[in-house]
Write an enzyme that holds these catalytic residues in place. Sequence first.
Site, mmCIF file in Angstrom:
data_model
loop_
_atom_site.group_PDB
_atom_site.id
_atom_site.type_symbol
_atom_site.label_atom_id
_atom_site.label_comp_id
_atom_site.label_asym_id
_atom_site.label_seq_id
_atom_site.Cartn_x
_atom_site.Cartn_y
_atom_site.Cartn_z
ATOM 1 N N ASN A 61 -1.981 -0.016 6.949
ATOM 2 C CA ASN A 61 -1.445 -1.057 7.156
ATOM 3 C C ASN A 61 -0.697 -1.975 6.501
ATOM 4 O O ASN A 61 -0.459 -3.147 6.447
ATOM 5 C CB ASN A 61 -2.588 -2.102 7.975
ATOM 6 N N GLU A 107 -9.240 -10.102 -8.126
ATOM 7 C CA GLU A 107 -8.350 -8.964 -8.181
ATOM 8 C C GLU A 107 -7.102 -9.167 -9.069
ATOM 9 O O GLU A 107 -6.495 -8.195 -9.269
ATOM 10 C CB GLU A 107 -7.736 -9.129 -6.548
ATOM 11 N N HIS A 152 -2.027 -5.676 1.390
ATOM 12 C CA HIS A 152 -3.525 -6.303 1.144
ATOM 13 C C HIS A 152 -3.065 -7.676 0.927
ATOM 14 O O HIS A 152 -2.146 -7.899 0.211
ATOM 15 C CB HIS A 152 -4.121 -5.536 -0.286
ATOM 16 N N THR A 170 -5.841 -7.177 10.118
ATOM 17 C CA THR A 170 -6.060 -6.004 9.808
ATOM 18 C C THR A 170 -5.395 -4.518 10.658
ATOM 19 O O THR A 170 -4.638 -3.642 10.210
ATOM 20 C CB THR A 170 -7.559 -5.695 9.563
ATOM 21 N N PHE A 203 -15.344 3.577 7.264
ATOM 22 C CA PHE A 203 -13.790 3.830 6.843
ATOM 23 C C PHE A 203 -13.600 3.931 5.245
ATOM 24 O O PHE A 203 -12.573 4.231 4.625
ATOM 25 C CB PHE A 203 -12.920 2.839 7.414
ATOM 26 N N TYR A 223 -12.381 -1.967 -3.686
ATOM 27 C CA TYR A 223 -12.918 -2.239 -2.450
ATOM 28 C C TYR A 223 -14.448 -2.010 -2.277
ATOM 29 O O TYR A 223 -15.127 -1.634 -1.158
ATOM 30 C CB TYR A 223 -12.292 -0.818 -1.486
ATOM 31 N N ARG A 230 -2.502 -14.579 4.306
ATOM 32 C CA ARG A 230 -3.346 -14.037 5.239
ATOM 33 C C ARG A 230 -2.428 -14.202 6.695
ATOM 34 O O ARG A 230 -2.466 -13.218 7.487
ATOM 35 C CB ARG A 230 -4.687 -14.320 5.266
ATOM 36 N N LYS A 285 0.762 -1.219 0.080
ATOM 37 C CA LYS A 285 0.030 0.055 0.052
ATOM 38 C C LYS A 285 0.855 1.271 -0.056
ATOM 39 O O LYS A 285 2.024 1.180 0.234
ATOM 40 C CB LYS A 285 -0.810 0.017 0.951
ATOM 41 N N ARG A 328 2.262 -6.807 8.797
ATOM 42 C CA ARG A 328 1.564 -5.699 9.225
ATOM 43 C C ARG A 328 2.226 -5.401 10.517
ATOM 44 O O ARG A 328 2.168 -4.229 10.908
ATOM 45 C CB ARG A 328 0.014 -5.999 9.462
#
Length: 141
Positions: A113, A127, A116, A92, A58, A50, A86, A10, A103
Amino acid sequence: MSNFTLTMIKPDAVSKGLTGTILKDITEAGFSIIALKLTSLTLADAQRFYSVHQGKPFFEDLVNFMTSGPIIAAVLKKENAVENFRKLIGATNPDQAEEGTIRKKYAESTQRNAIHGSDSDENAAIETHFHFAEREIFSFL
Ligand code: IDP
Ligand code: MG
């Protein structure tokens, strides 16, 4: 279709020069990079990516953040890639992420964070095609 996942490094992490460090963590964890680019999202792109979060408190801040600078998009290959990735990135909210996760190490906040990871095989495919053309994906790697 269950051996790949889509990641984005990100804007917070790219702008801090963490691209190489994070890609090293990812490959050292056993993922192969089968597609990779430095790119950016328009507002419309971020809203579409998203869209599942549309209407949440948010959402607007999230799309503004995700369009604030360049990102790295990549497709990663490993057995059980979605679940394993993950685990590697952690929760998150970085305060709740396990020690050693990406993270935990690099995120600033729940929004900023660092990274993704797709949440299902179905979304990994959606995606991946959001970011990459077939000729940019090297499944044999
Ligand atoms: P995930 O990235 O761990 O799958 P999601 O719930 O899908 O988390 O949320 C997508 C992204 O939206 C998060 O990675 C984070 O950047 C942002 N986000 C999620 N929940 C919040 C929140 O409560 N406050 C601020 N940003 C959030
Ligand atoms: Mg998610």
